[in-house]
Design a protein around this motif. Structure first.
Motif, PDB file in Angstrom:
ATOM      1  N   ASP A   1       8.362  15.657  16.236  1.00 44.29           N
ATOM      2  CA  ASP A   1       7.136  15.724  15.439  1.00 44.29           C
ATOM      3  C   ASP A   1       7.462  15.606  13.941  1.00 44.29           C
ATOM      4  OD1 ASP A   1       4.700  16.240  14.322  1.00 44.29           O
ATOM      5  OD2 ASP A   1       4.277  18.027  15.535  1.00 44.29           O
ATOM      6  N   PRO A   2       7.767  14.372  13.485  1.00 45.20           N
ATOM      7  CA  PRO A   2       8.206  14.205  12.091  1.00 45.20           C
ATOM      8  C   PRO A   2       7.173  14.708  11.079  1.00 45.20           C
ATOM      9  CG  PRO A   2       8.145  12.089  13.261  1.00 45.20           C
ATOM     10  CD  PRO A   2       7.693  13.116  14.221  1.00 45.20           C
ATOM     11  N   GLU A   3       5.898  14.593  11.422  1.00 42.03           N
ATOM     12  CA  GLU A   3       4.844  15.031  10.498  1.00 42.03           C
ATOM     13  C   GLU A   3       4.946  16.529  10.221  1.00 42.03           C
ATOM     14  OE1 GLU A   3       2.084  14.322   7.905  1.00 42.03           O
ATOM     15  OE2 GLU A   3       3.024  12.735   9.105  1.00 42.03           O
ATOM     16  N   LYS A   4       5.050  17.285  11.314  1.00 40.30           N
ATOM     17  CA  LYS A   4       5.183  18.752  11.216  1.00 40.30           C
ATOM     18  C   LYS A   4       6.503  19.098  10.520  1.00 40.30           C
ATOM     19  CE  LYS A   4       2.988  22.491  12.490  1.00 40.30           C
ATOM     20  NZ  LYS A   4       1.680  22.639  11.854  1.00 40.30           N
TER      21      LYS A   4
ATOM     22  N   ARG B   1       8.037  17.447   8.236  1.00 40.04           N
ATOM     23  CA  ARG B   1       7.883  17.266   6.792  1.00 40.04           C
ATOM     24  C   ARG B   1       7.159  18.476   6.177  1.00 40.04           C
ATOM     25  NH1 ARG B   1       6.686  11.920   6.833  1.00 40.04           N
ATOM     26  NH2 ARG B   1       8.914  11.587   6.947  1.00 40.04           N
ATOM     27  N   GLU B   2       6.146  18.947   6.888  1.00 37.77           N
ATOM     28  CA  GLU B   2       5.377  20.108   6.403  1.00 37.77           C
ATOM     29  C   GLU B   2       6.292  21.337   6.277  1.00 37.77           C
ATOM     30  OE1 GLU B   2       2.202  23.001   8.381  1.00 37.77           O
ATOM     31  OE2 GLU B   2       1.751  20.883   8.736  1.00 37.77           O
TER      32      GLU B   2
ATOM     33  N   THR C   1       8.593  21.157   3.338  1.00 42.88           N
ATOM     34  CA  THR C   1       7.905  21.544   2.099  1.00 42.88           C
ATOM     35  C   THR C   1       7.904  23.068   1.949  1.00 42.88           C
ATOM     36  OG1 THR C   1       6.492  19.637   2.416  1.00 42.88           O
ATOM     37  CG2 THR C   1       5.767  21.245   0.779  1.00 42.88           C
TER      38      THR C   1
END
Ligand SMILES: Nc1ncnc2c1ncn2[C@@H]1O[C@H](COP(=O)(O)OP(=O)(O)OP(=O)(O)O)[C@@H](O)[C@H]1O
Ligand SMILES: [Mg+2]
Length: 265
Positions: free
Chosen positions: A73-76, A78-79, A82
């Motif tokens: 889950d690359p999106e998660k 990245r989150e 952060t």
């Protein structure tokens, strides 16, 4: 890409831990003086541990979870990176504040006192803040009738910057922040007086006597979100004490705050 970022973050965390070890030995030296100092020292250690554990626990938690999800889950991912970044920044600024404070509190502190022109320093401070202030439509107005000051220029810069930073952080959009420098005298002593005045939310009479304490925040929930650690004003106070001067705060809830720095002249 993400694993490269992870390696960088782990390097940053190792750097922070190294700094922490340094800090621990400085603290140990500090705690040796006498009973009173020892008591204050251990309160300080308890506060420091508490403040450091929160972002460290977050960093650890997010890193662990990230390990299992980078490809899924690359999106998660990245989150979470952060979040790790934010917590590392918080730790880093906390450690810098603690080191500044322990330096300035040290009985052997060596001040670099020199006579300097005040206006260029105020101009530098304005340049430093102008961009950030304009992002929130806040205005900074500076007026000085003090031409020269004999003091540690870097520390004067740090004290004023901490106060302006607070005004910026705690005042709403569109606020007016004033820096006024005048000559004054009190009880037969002459002072160069630097004041930072804002028209923001102010500080309640209950909180006012305590805001110079280490780690004290007047509105804990709000300040945690905006990243304050409660050390800025303790640093300002010790800068003034080390100059043989004093600091005062006055405020009325809802009607702004005034911080006054008295430098002996
Ligand atoms: N100009 C101001 N207006 C309203 N409240 C203020 C102002 N300056 C300081 N305070 C209150 O005093 C508290 C202590 O300020 P201090 O600068 O010591 O810590 P901080 O801003 O929370 O963290 P740090 O400066 O270490 O990042 C703040 O948390 C805030 O609640
Ligand atoms: Mg502050």
């Amino acid at each position: 890409m993400i694993s490269f970022t992870l390696i960088v973050l782990i390097a940053v965390i190792l750097g922070l831990i190294w700094k922490l070890l340094d800090l621990r030995s400085e603290l140990r030296e500090q705690v040796q003086e006498n009973d009173e100092l020892r008591k204050r020292g251990s309160d300080f250690v308890a506060n420091v541990s508490h403040e450091l554990k929160t972002p460290l626990t977050s960093i650890k938690g997010y890193t662990e979870t990230l390990k299992g999800m980078i490809s899924k889950d690359p999106e998660k991912a990245r989150e979470f990176l952060t979040k790790i970044e934010e917590n590392s920044e918080r730790l880093s600024s906390l450690i810098n504040d603690i080191l500044d404070l322990s330096k300035i509190e040290s009985p052997n502190i060596h001040l670099e006192v020199e006579k300097f022109s005040v206006q260029p320093l105020l101009d530098e401070i304005r340049d430093q803040f102008v961009h950030r202030l304009s992002q929130r439509q806040q205005r900074l107005v500076i007026n000085s009738e003090v031409e020269e000051l004999a003091a540690d220029r870097k520390l004067v810069d740090q004290a004023l910057s901490n106060l302006i930073e607070n005004a910026h952080r705690y005042c709403p959009e569109g606020a007016l922040i004033e820096v006024v420098a005048t000559k004054t005298s009190e009880a037969g002593h002459s002072y160069s007086l630097f004041e930072v005045i804002d028209n923001g939310p102010g500080i309640s009479q209950g909180d006012l006597p305590r805001i110079f304490e280490r780690f004290y925040r007047a509105d804990k929930s709000r300040n945690r979100l905006s990243g304050g650690t409660g050390l800025g004003l303790a640093i300002v106070k010790h800068i003034m004490v080390s100059h043989g001067g004093l600091v005062r705060a006055s405020s009325e809830k809802g009607r702004g705050s005034r911080f006054s720095l008295f430098f002996p002249s």
